[in-house]
Design a protein around this motif. Sequence first.
Motif, mmCIF file in Angstrom:
data_model
loop_
_atom_site.group_PDB
_atom_site.id
_atom_site.type_symbol
_atom_site.label_atom_id
_atom_site.label_comp_id
_atom_site.label_asym_id
_atom_site.label_seq_id
_atom_site.Cartn_x
_atom_site.Cartn_y
_atom_site.Cartn_z
ATOM 1 N N ALA A 1 0.837 -1.206 0.000
ATOM 2 C CA ALA A 1 0.000 0.000 0.000
ATOM 3 C C ALA A 1 0.870 1.254 0.000
ATOM 4 N N VAL A 2 1.937 1.247 0.792
ATOM 5 C CA VAL A 2 2.831 2.411 0.839
ATOM 6 C C VAL A 2 3.570 2.565 -0.484
ATOM 7 N N GLU A 3 4.045 1.469 -1.059
ATOM 8 C CA GLU A 3 4.747 1.537 -2.342
ATOM 9 C C GLU A 3 3.829 2.071 -3.434
ATOM 10 N N SER A 4 2.590 1.662 -3.395
ATOM 11 C CA SER A 4 1.628 2.149 -4.378
ATOM 12 C C SER A 4 1.354 3.638 -4.169
ATOM 13 N N PHE A 5 1.332 4.061 -2.901
ATOM 14 C CA PHE A 5 1.011 5.460 -2.597
ATOM 15 C C PHE A 5 2.144 6.396 -3.023
ATOM 16 N N ILE A 6 3.397 6.013 -2.752
ATOM 17 C CA ILE A 6 4.515 6.898 -3.085
ATOM 18 C C ILE A 6 5.065 6.645 -4.482
ATOM 19 N N GLY A 7 4.653 5.528 -5.093
ATOM 20 C CA GLY A 7 5.100 5.227 -6.443
ATOM 21 C C GLY A 7 6.533 4.738 -6.532
ATOM 22 N N SER A 8 7.050 4.118 -5.475
ATOM 23 C CA SER A 8 8.427 3.604 -5.460
ATOM 24 C C SER A 8 8.500 2.374 -4.574
ATOM 25 N N ASN A 9 9.522 1.556 -4.817
ATOM 26 C CA ASN A 9 9.745 0.381 -3.983
ATOM 27 C C ASN A 9 10.469 0.767 -2.702
#
Length: 316
Positions: free
Chosen positions: A44-52
């Motif tokens: 969810a966090v990776e999707s929100f910030i757009g990075s791994n």
Amino acid sequence: MISIYYKALKKIIHEADIKVFSDLPIDEVLWIDLNNPSLKEKKAVESFIGSNLTSRQKAEEIESSSRYSETENMVIANSNFLIQGEDSFTYEPVSFILKDSILISMRNADLKVFDESSRKFQINYKAFPTGYHIMVALLETRIDLDADMVESIAREISQISKRLSLNTDIDEEIILTINQLQENTMLMRENIIDKQRVLSGIMKSERFPSDITPKLTIMIKDVGSLINHTDFSFERLEYLQNTFLGLINIEQNKIIKIFTVASVVFMPPTLIASMYGMNFKIMPELSWVGGYPFAVGLMITSSILTLYMFRRRKWL
């Protein structure tokens, strides 16, 4: 577990549910703290910030290049935070990722520094307008806690030193305690140098706001003072260890000296007794009335003379 801090209604809101990401503008988020996160929370966090996000394996690396690095759109810093146990310290690697002024912190254990920083952050939110400010505040709080640990070690060293001054019995426990304190001091020094490397990387960076620079300068000076303090503590522990080992050698020498004196004192009587114990047919003392008292007196006199010689030469 996830903690999300964002600006709303002129204050900082704290949420612990990833569902808030669906309606939350990215420019309002300041800090996302991941404590032993689940795979769903990380996604969810990776999707929100757009990075791994950084893996734990990379966070545990100790090469200089892995402590602090910058990419085209992110700042990545990895640091080990100490956890104080009953007798020893353990490391907990923590990763910091800064993207679009949002701080993402990742860890797998509860740390006091995050709880204290969270309270400061929510009380005086105006002092933390970006994730950059929050990251520096976390490191500042960590340095303060490290200073408390250094002082705690110094107090334990002082207690051991007092035991030395009071001439108490020296036992194995004291030596083991000193050895454990040396190990803790080395771990503390490594941990502080780790923070120094991260702060040096931040100072060289052009992405951090200029109003953070004075605070960073003070923090680097504090870190330098702590390194000097740990060096002094380690030298003091080495002095105490050498002193205690010297006292142990003195005690052992005293014991050996007692056995040596006892053996030497009984050597002349043993020689006399062995002579009179010989089974010769012609032995004048056998016909003496006072032969036995003479032999016993001779043995006692030889022992007294030996002791007198030791006393006169101040060997006793």
